[in-house]
Design a protein around this motif. Sequence first.
Motif, PDB file in Angstrom:
ATOM      1  N   ARG B 212       0.493  -1.233  -0.352  1.00  0.00           N
ATOM      2  CA  ARG B 212      -0.148   0.047   0.216  1.00  0.00           C
ATOM      3  C   ARG B 212       0.926   1.136   0.250  1.00  0.00           C
ATOM      4  NH1 ARG B 212      -3.516  -0.698   4.885  1.00  0.00           N
ATOM      5  NH2 ARG B 212      -4.292   1.107   4.746  1.00  0.00           N
ATOM      6  N   ILE B 214       0.463   4.979   0.786  1.00  0.00           N
ATOM      7  CA  ILE B 214      -0.254   6.560   1.801  1.00  0.00           C
ATOM      8  C   ILE B 214       0.767   7.925   1.174  1.00  0.00           C
ATOM      9  CG2 ILE B 214      -0.887   8.142   3.743  1.00  0.00           C
ATOM     10  CD1 ILE B 214       0.069   5.074   5.236  1.00  0.00           C
ATOM     11  N   LYS B 227      -3.915   9.685  -6.366  1.00  0.00           N
ATOM     12  CA  LYS B 227      -4.726   8.605  -6.134  1.00  0.00           C
ATOM     13  C   LYS B 227      -4.769   7.963  -7.703  1.00  0.00           C
ATOM     14  CE  LYS B 227      -9.287   8.983  -5.090  1.00  0.00           C
ATOM     15  NZ  LYS B 227     -10.319   9.812  -4.146  1.00  0.00           N
ATOM     16  N   SER B 231      -2.114   4.582  -7.614  1.00  0.00           N
ATOM     17  CA  SER B 231      -2.622   3.945  -6.279  1.00  0.00           C
ATOM     18  C   SER B 231      -3.206   4.266  -5.479  1.00  0.00           C
ATOM     19  CB  SER B 231      -3.247   2.667  -6.562  1.00  0.00           C
ATOM     20  OG  SER B 231      -3.054   2.122  -8.165  1.00  0.00           O
ATOM     21  N   ALA B 232      -2.686   5.511  -4.386  1.00  0.00           N
ATOM     22  CA  ALA B 232      -2.031   5.676  -3.310  1.00  0.00           C
ATOM     23  C   ALA B 232      -3.100   6.304  -2.699  1.00  0.00           C
ATOM     24  CB  ALA B 232      -1.497   7.293  -3.787  1.00  0.00           C
ATOM     25  N   GLU B 233      -3.297   5.944  -1.257  1.00  0.00           N
ATOM     26  CA  GLU B 233      -4.381   6.362  -0.547  1.00  0.00           C
ATOM     27  C   GLU B 233      -4.043   7.486  -0.245  1.00  0.00           C
ATOM     28  OE1 GLU B 233      -3.734   1.754   0.838  1.00  0.00           O
ATOM     29  OE2 GLU B 233      -5.288   2.786   1.956  1.00  0.00           O
ATOM     30  N   THR B 234      -4.858   8.551  -0.114  1.00  0.00           N
ATOM     31  CA  THR B 234      -3.992   9.903   0.317  1.00  0.00           C
ATOM     32  C   THR B 234      -4.779  10.733   1.669  1.00  0.00           C
ATOM     33  OG1 THR B 234      -5.888  10.747  -1.090  1.00  0.00           O
ATOM     34  CG2 THR B 234      -4.332  10.411  -2.753  1.00  0.00           C
ATOM     35  N   ILE B 235      -4.094  11.420   2.067  1.00  0.00           N
ATOM     36  CA  ILE B 235      -3.975  11.935   3.204  1.00  0.00           C
ATOM     37  C   ILE B 235      -3.608  14.070   2.770  1.00  0.00           C
ATOM     38  CG2 ILE B 235      -3.992  13.106   5.472  1.00  0.00           C
ATOM     39  CD1 ILE B 235      -2.784   9.771   5.876  1.00  0.00           C
ATOM     40  N   MET B 249      -4.053   3.664   9.585  1.00  0.00           N
ATOM     41  CA  MET B 249      -3.979   3.031   8.540  1.00  0.00           C
ATOM     42  C   MET B 249      -2.726   2.078   8.251  1.00  0.00           C
ATOM     43  SD  MET B 249      -3.740   6.422   5.827  1.00  0.00           S
ATOM     44  CE  MET B 249      -4.336   5.341   4.263  1.00  0.00           C
ATOM     45  N   THR B 250      -2.645   1.724   9.771  1.00  0.00           N
ATOM     46  CA  THR B 250      -1.314   1.239   9.943  1.00  0.00           C
ATOM     47  C   THR B 250      -1.577  -0.010  10.852  1.00  0.00           C
ATOM     48  OG1 THR B 250       0.946   2.452  10.562  1.00  0.00           O
ATOM     49  CG2 THR B 250       0.019   2.183   8.644  1.00  0.00           C
TER      50      THR B 250
END
Lengths: 255, 391
Positions: B212, B214, B227, B231-235, B249-250
């Motif tokens: 994954r 982030i 994203k 394919s990143a999960e964004t903050i 998230m971890t």
Amino acid sequence: MTLGYRAEPNVNSYERIASSLAGLALITDAVRRRNLTAVVEGAIGLGLLSRGATGSCQLYQALGVSTAEKASATPIGFHCTVSLNKPIDEVFRAWCSYDMFPSFMTYVNEVEKESDVSEWSVDTGLGFSIKWDAVADVDEKEKIIAWQVVDEEALVQHEGTVYFVEAPGDRGTEIHVHGNYQVIGGAWVAKLGEFLHLGPKRLINEDLRRFKQMMETDEIATTHGELSERRVAKDYETTASSRSQIEDSAGLGVL
Amino acid sequence: MKALCWHGTNDVRVDNVPDPKLLNPRDAIIEVTRTAICGSDLHLVNGFFPTMKEGDILGHEFMGRIVDKGVGVKNLNIGDRVVVPFTIACGTCSFCARGQTSFCDNSNPNAWMADTFCGHGGSGLFGYSHLTGGYSGGQAQYVRVPFADVGALVVPENLDDEQVLFLSDILPTGYMAAENCRIQKGDIVAVWGCGPVGLLTMLSARLLGAERIIAIDRFPERLEKAKTFCSAETINYSDAGVVELINQMTGGRGPDACIDAVGMEAHAHGIQGVYDNVKQHLRLQTDRSSALREAIYVCRKGGVVSIPGVYSGLLDKFPLGIAFNKGLEFKMGQTHVHRYMKPLLDLIARGDIDPSFVISHRMALSDAPKAYEIFKHKQDQCVKVVLDPAA
């Protein structure tokens, strides 16, 4: 050998430099102003310059004070080194070719060898060259070269050894240059030279760096002649229509 | 020729300057077809990097055709289309021989300056101040390329300039940053900074098998690219508490690797941001490092902190205590571009990756000052600007 007076130096090298510079500054100012006070100023300036140049101060003598270093004729030592990614035999053989020296020793105009003695002409970077004759003793087995200036008239007297060792592991060869030198005029001239980055340590380290570049890449890296080296005003014009001032946003507006 | 020249802090102009000349046998002259502005160029423009002189030509990401070459260049021909790495390397010093080309001993004519600054200076760079040699950069119509036989990489005609341009710097930079994380199966990688380097680091982390990714930033268009393309999960750190979210998230462990793709001009909200900015303005520190501090705090015990972001001098309040107590491993440095170029070109040629997704603006070299403005202030959703010297 001191310049002028017979008195023993009683002022140390740095103080002599400072005194000479201060004296010159006062004299220059006095000449510029040319009035009565300027005469006094000029006289003081001359006094300061004279004690700087000769190293001998009458005030100190009267007070029985001396700030001079002991044995101002002691030679100044240096040790320079570089590592090359080349085998020691190749490096040693290349170094032994005298005529290659001017190509990486930037200040050396030429070296001529006649029997045992080599004649050197070196540019001081101050608008004049100095010359000396030297002899070298080459030990091919140990890969050590010992040199010595044999010319009593030379302005710079120096001697030393260049030796070559294998660097640890597979790192190639290390060159070490150990030497010492004396300049006519005494320690303060040498110290001034070091201060102005004209000392042998700095120059030889740069020469060794260039030798390494030549051995490893067959050329010496340069930007001399690129735009960045040229004086800005002479060489380009700005196309005014394509100029744009970027606003400075580096203020404290972080929120 | 036209060239983008530095004239002082926040003052770059397109000037008419003399064409470059061959100076050494292994030089080549390239006619530039495409060049880009890098985030690290902004450090020069913003006045944070020493030894810049008025008139210096900027730019270190460029490609083009060879129009002239010295007698020492035997492996290239006039007319070859090449991409040039931003680090200049001789190929034969002990560092180059080991593939560590950004440590080249022989390519910086001002090595004495870099040695004084660093103890032991690195390679020469294009267009990056006199500390790195004073080489004229590639935001121009022509460039002189030293050690062209080692540097310039020939690229196939069937690939567009935009597909291969980033082999010069940011794609190998992203790849090396990700490779330095020694990514293993199941690893979670967090990346601070969704600029071009951050995005290509994420792309590389995917290629290297990260489970994954982030991505942290505050600009929506950049988070969107992370994203969509990585394919990143964004903050978005303007909206959310980064540390808490990452821990959630971890599973409370923290990421296995943290990447600082932000560098010395990090931005932060609140007290930390004010503190760093004030200190930098007063020249009591040269670098701002809020992203790095956060990465160190949140990284898992025994994890890797990988830093492709450029730092130049001294930073304050560096949490070495935290790093020590967690046994963190730090990897950083200028990219050894040469060793990554060919493998990455192969991936591009096979269609596995296309780094051109980072490009948001295409402009003419004549408009470069405006391009710098847009890029610096992130106006108009700017992510990466590519310049055409002929337009």
